[in-house]
Write a protein that holds these residues in place. Structure first.
Motif, short mmCIF file in Angstrom:
data_model
loop_
_atom_site.label_atom_id
_atom_site.label_comp_id
_atom_site.label_asym_id
_atom_site.label_seq_id
_atom_site.Cartn_x
_atom_site.Cartn_y
_atom_site.Cartn_z
N VAL A 282 24.16 -8.30 -40.66
CA VAL A 282 23.11 -7.98 -41.64
C VAL A 282 22.39 -6.68 -41.31
O VAL A 282 21.61 -6.17 -42.13
CB VAL A 282 22.08 -9.13 -41.75
N GLU A 283 22.63 -6.13 -40.13
CA GLU A 283 21.94 -4.89 -39.75
C GLU A 283 22.72 -4.24 -38.63
O GLU A 283 23.39 -4.92 -37.86
CB GLU A 283 20.51 -5.23 -39.27
N MET A 284 22.65 -2.92 -38.54
CA MET A 284 23.28 -2.22 -37.43
C MET A 284 22.47 -0.98 -37.06
O MET A 284 21.72 -0.44 -37.88
CB MET A 284 24.72 -1.83 -37.76
N LYS A 285 22.62 -0.57 -35.83
CA LYS A 285 21.96 0.63 -35.32
C LYS A 285 23.00 1.43 -34.55
O LYS A 285 23.63 0.92 -33.63
CB LYS A 285 20.79 0.25 -34.40
N ASN A 286 23.21 2.68 -34.95
CA ASN A 286 24.26 3.50 -34.36
C ASN A 286 23.93 3.89 -32.92
O ASN A 286 22.80 3.74 -32.45
CB ASN A 286 24.47 4.77 -35.19
#
Length: 327
Positions: A282-286
């Motif tokens: 539901v969410e990601m951070k590079n």
């Protein structure tokens, strides 16, 4: 059938699981399996243990005979071995591998040593291996079913034939792999198998490192070896370390927050994050050098995060947090 399992057709059909590195690394870790628990089918070992490493991994199944063949022979015909090494060479060629590590515990440790020494792999990581198969199968475990499949003659001849497989191979080899052996210092295997093995390695001038744990049961190798195996692979292949700490766990009310922190050996290692709810991302951070992530739980469900660490060599590992149930 294990998800992703394939069959390599040679003189014998060899079942295997190959997990290819997303980063296109040129190293290969080969995992040989131990005896299955009584009443259970042969299985792949250390799949979950090594899941954090994004490297080429080849898990090979030994499902021959009643329980196992040590990846060697049937009635003294070594077609199983020839088929297994054909599979290994195929994987090496297809993936442009130039660095090979073999590993395993107990029966898998024997196979890791046998293949690693005979075929000149770079490194061997073995835990509590057997050395004299005749002694182990006939005197120590009453495994006449395995002996009958592998050797198939009279008991005395089987005993001698099986005992001589590893020593003869070591006498004939020209390779000098780096060997790491772990076991409990009070295990019977130390006196019965590992000390004679080390004497033979000394005789032919093959270097090794011996690591003795503070335990006496052969079965306890399953408790201690996974961490040791991971530490060795991380060191040999220069992968970053990674663990997650979190400010909350267990059940939490909707609207609550949790801060996750990735612990790794260098601040220069970059970290990426995935947030999962009910196994859906539901969410990601590079990737960045920020090693923390704050999550607000705005829906009911079961959450966890997955962190990825990558170092300057582009070697990547990943681990998952503990689950948080939001109500």
């Amino acid at each position: 059938m294990f998800k992703g399992e394939k069959v390599f057709e040679s003189e014998k059909s060899i079942k295997y699981l190959f997990q290819k590195s997303y980063s296109k690394t040129n190293s290969l870790v080969i995992i040989f399996s131990a005896f299955p628990t009584k009443g259970k089918q042969p299985a792949y070992n250390f799949v979950r243990t090594l899941s954090e490493f994004d490297c080429n991994k080849l898990f090979i199944l030994d499902d021959f005979g009643s329980r196992a063949s040590y990846y060697l022979c049937e009635k003294r015909d070594f077609s199983i071995e020839r088929s297994v090494i054909s599979l290994i060479n195929f994987i090496i060629k297809e993936n442009e591998i130039d660095h090979v590590i073999s590993c395993g515990s107990s029966k898998g440790g024997y196979a890791a040593l046998y293949y690693g020494i005979k075929y000149g792999f770079d490194h061997i990581i073995a835990a509590s291996p057997q050395y004299y198969l005749g002694d182990y199968l006939l005197d120590q475990t009453n495994s006449q079913d395995v002996t009958l499949f592998m050797s198939g003659l009279s008991a005395d001849e089987d005993h001698q034939f099986l005992n001589e497989i590893m020593p003869k191979m070591i006498d004939e080899t020209q390779s000098k792999p780096n060997i790491f052996i772990h076991l409990g210092k009070d295990e019977p295997h130390y006196e019965n198998h590992v000390k004679p093995l080390l004497a033979k390695l000394n005789e032919v001038h093959i270097n090794y490192e011996l690591d003795l744990g503070d335990y006496s049961k052969h079965s306890d190798v399953g408790k201690f070896f996974p961490t040791i195996l991971k530490d060795n692979i991380r060191t040999l292949l220069h992968y970053p370390s990674l663990e997650i700490t979190q400010s909350t766990n267990g059940k939490q009310p909707i609207g609550s927050q949790c801060t996750f922190e990735a612990k790794t050996e260098s601040e220069k290692n970059k970290i990426a994050w995935y947030v999962f709810r009910e196994n859906d991302r539901v969410e990601m951070k590079n990737y960045s050098t920020d090693h923390t992530l704050s999550v607000t739980f705005d829906h009911v469900g079961k959450y966890y995060v997955k962190a990825f660490a990558i170092n300057s060599l582009k070697h990547k590992v990943s681990v998952s947090s503990e689950e948080i149930e939001v109500y």
